[in-house]
Design an enzyme around this catalytic site. Structure first.
Site, PDB file in Angstrom:
ATOM      1  N   HIS A   1      -6.897-128.278  44.786  1.00  9.44           N
ATOM      2  CA  HIS A   1      -6.481-126.877  44.731  1.00  9.44           C
ATOM      3  C   HIS A   1      -6.284-126.507  43.261  1.00  9.44           C
ATOM      4  O   HIS A   1      -5.315-126.939  42.633  1.00  9.44           O
ATOM      5  CB  HIS A   1      -5.175-126.675  45.532  1.00  9.44           C
ATOM      6  CG  HIS A   1      -4.868-125.262  45.857  1.00  9.44           C
ATOM      7  ND1 HIS A   1      -4.364-124.863  47.082  1.00  9.44           N
ATOM      8  CD2 HIS A   1      -4.986-124.133  45.118  1.00  9.44           C
ATOM      9  CE1 HIS A   1      -4.186-123.542  47.079  1.00  9.44           C
ATOM     10  NE2 HIS A   1      -4.545-123.083  45.892  1.00  9.44           N
ATOM     11  N   LEU A   2      -7.218-125.749  42.744  1.00  7.68           N
ATOM     12  CA  LEU A   2      -7.204-125.502  41.301  1.00  7.68           C
ATOM     13  C   LEU A   2      -5.971-124.722  40.879  1.00  7.68           C
ATOM     14  O   LEU A   2      -5.397-123.953  41.657  1.00  7.68           O
ATOM     15  CB  LEU A   2      -8.492-124.806  40.860  1.00  7.68           C
ATOM     16  CG  LEU A   2      -8.685-123.314  41.069  1.00  7.68           C
ATOM     17  CD1 LEU A   2      -8.060-122.491  39.953  1.00  7.68           C
ATOM     18  CD2 LEU A   2     -10.173-122.991  41.122  1.00  7.68           C
ATOM     19  N   HIS A   3      -5.584-124.922  39.649  1.00  3.69           N
ATOM     20  CA  HIS A   3      -4.403-124.254  39.104  1.00  3.69           C
ATOM     21  C   HIS A   3      -4.530-124.193  37.593  1.00  3.69           C
ATOM     22  O   HIS A   3      -4.919-125.162  36.956  1.00  3.69           O
ATOM     23  CB  HIS A   3      -3.123-124.986  39.511  1.00  3.69           C
ATOM     24  CG  HIS A   3      -3.196-126.479  39.364  1.00  3.69           C
ATOM     25  ND1 HIS A   3      -3.882-127.291  40.261  1.00  3.69           N
ATOM     26  CD2 HIS A   3      -2.709-127.308  38.419  1.00  3.69           C
ATOM     27  CE1 HIS A   3      -3.782-128.548  39.879  1.00  3.69           C
ATOM     28  NE2 HIS A   3      -3.085-128.583  38.759  1.00  3.69           N
ATOM     29  N   GLN A   4      -4.230-123.032  37.059  1.00  5.06           N
ATOM     30  CA  GLN A   4      -4.308-122.821  35.616  1.00  5.06           C
ATOM     31  C   GLN A   4      -2.926-123.024  35.010  1.00  5.06           C
ATOM     32  O   GLN A   4      -1.978-122.356  35.380  1.00  5.06           O
ATOM     33  CB  GLN A   4      -4.786-121.391  35.345  1.00  5.06           C
ATOM     34  CG  GLN A   4      -4.649-120.946  33.898  1.00  5.06           C
ATOM     35  CD  GLN A   4      -5.990-120.689  33.249  1.00  5.06           C
ATOM     36  OE1 GLN A   4      -6.796-121.590  33.083  1.00  5.06           O
ATOM     37  NE2 GLN A   4      -6.238-119.451  32.912  1.00  5.06           N
TER      38      GLN A   4
END
Ligand SMILES: [Zn+2]
Length: 187
Positions: A143-146
């Site tokens: 789950h991508l996250h910046q």
């Protein structure tokens, strides 16, 4: 949660002080390896923390702001005080999988995060970015996250970080409230 599992890729990137950069992206490795918030699969039911956080209250989830497609949440294991993440609601692993609206709001929230951190803490600079894939250091790679990490000269920041691994819950709650109050109002 910065949950980096490996450091090799970052060590090869010559940005500023290599040592500082390495430390930036790896402080939460130990806590992560010990199993805290380690997801077992995709989706909230399968243990993905980024899927389950939005169902919590702002206070309980340390959510700073909610958009239509992304939200901003405080990092449980910050490198610096105010270290937050911009996360799409949708369970997406790869940046190229974001649709245009998600991409646009992720960018807008990154700007809002910078504005809020400057307003609340007087941040002098930022490290912004995302680890894509476990090999690149993403602990919750599914789950991508910046990451948005505020920096100060000498990193004498406004919130003490204990051993670069975990801060007191009270401090996290206070920080969340400060950043939520400083978050730019939606047009
Ligand atoms: Zn997820």
């Amino acid at each position: 949660m910065l949950h980096s599992m490996t450091t090799e890729p970052e060590q090869q990137i010559g940005v500023g002080s290599p040592d500082a950069f390495q430390r930036l992206w790896t402080p939460h490795r130990m806590a992560y390896i010990q199993g805290e918030n380690k997801p077992s699969g995709s989706g909230a039911e399968d243990g993905c923390p980024f899927c389950s956080i939005p169902s919590k209250s702002d206070e309980d989830g340390l959510v700073i702001a909610r958009g239509e497609r992304v939200y901003a949440v405080l990092n449980l294991y910050p490198y610096n005080g105010g270290h937050l993440m911009v996360v799409p609601f949708r369970h997406v692993a790869d940046y190229t999988e974001l649709d245009e609206a998600e991409t646009a709001e992720l960018a807008a929230f990154t700007k809002h995060a910078m504005a809020a951190l400057r307003r609340a803490s007087g941040a002098h600079g930022f490290n912004i970015g995302m680890n894509q894939g476990a090999v690149a250091g993403a602990g919750i790679a599914a789950h991508l996250h910046q990451h948005v990490v505020p920096r100060w000269g000498g990193d004498t920041n406004f919130m003490p970080v204990v051993g670069h691994t975990k801060v007191l819950p009270q401090l996290l709650g206070d920080t969340r409230a400060m950043l939520a109050a400083a978050w730019p109002a939606r047009p």
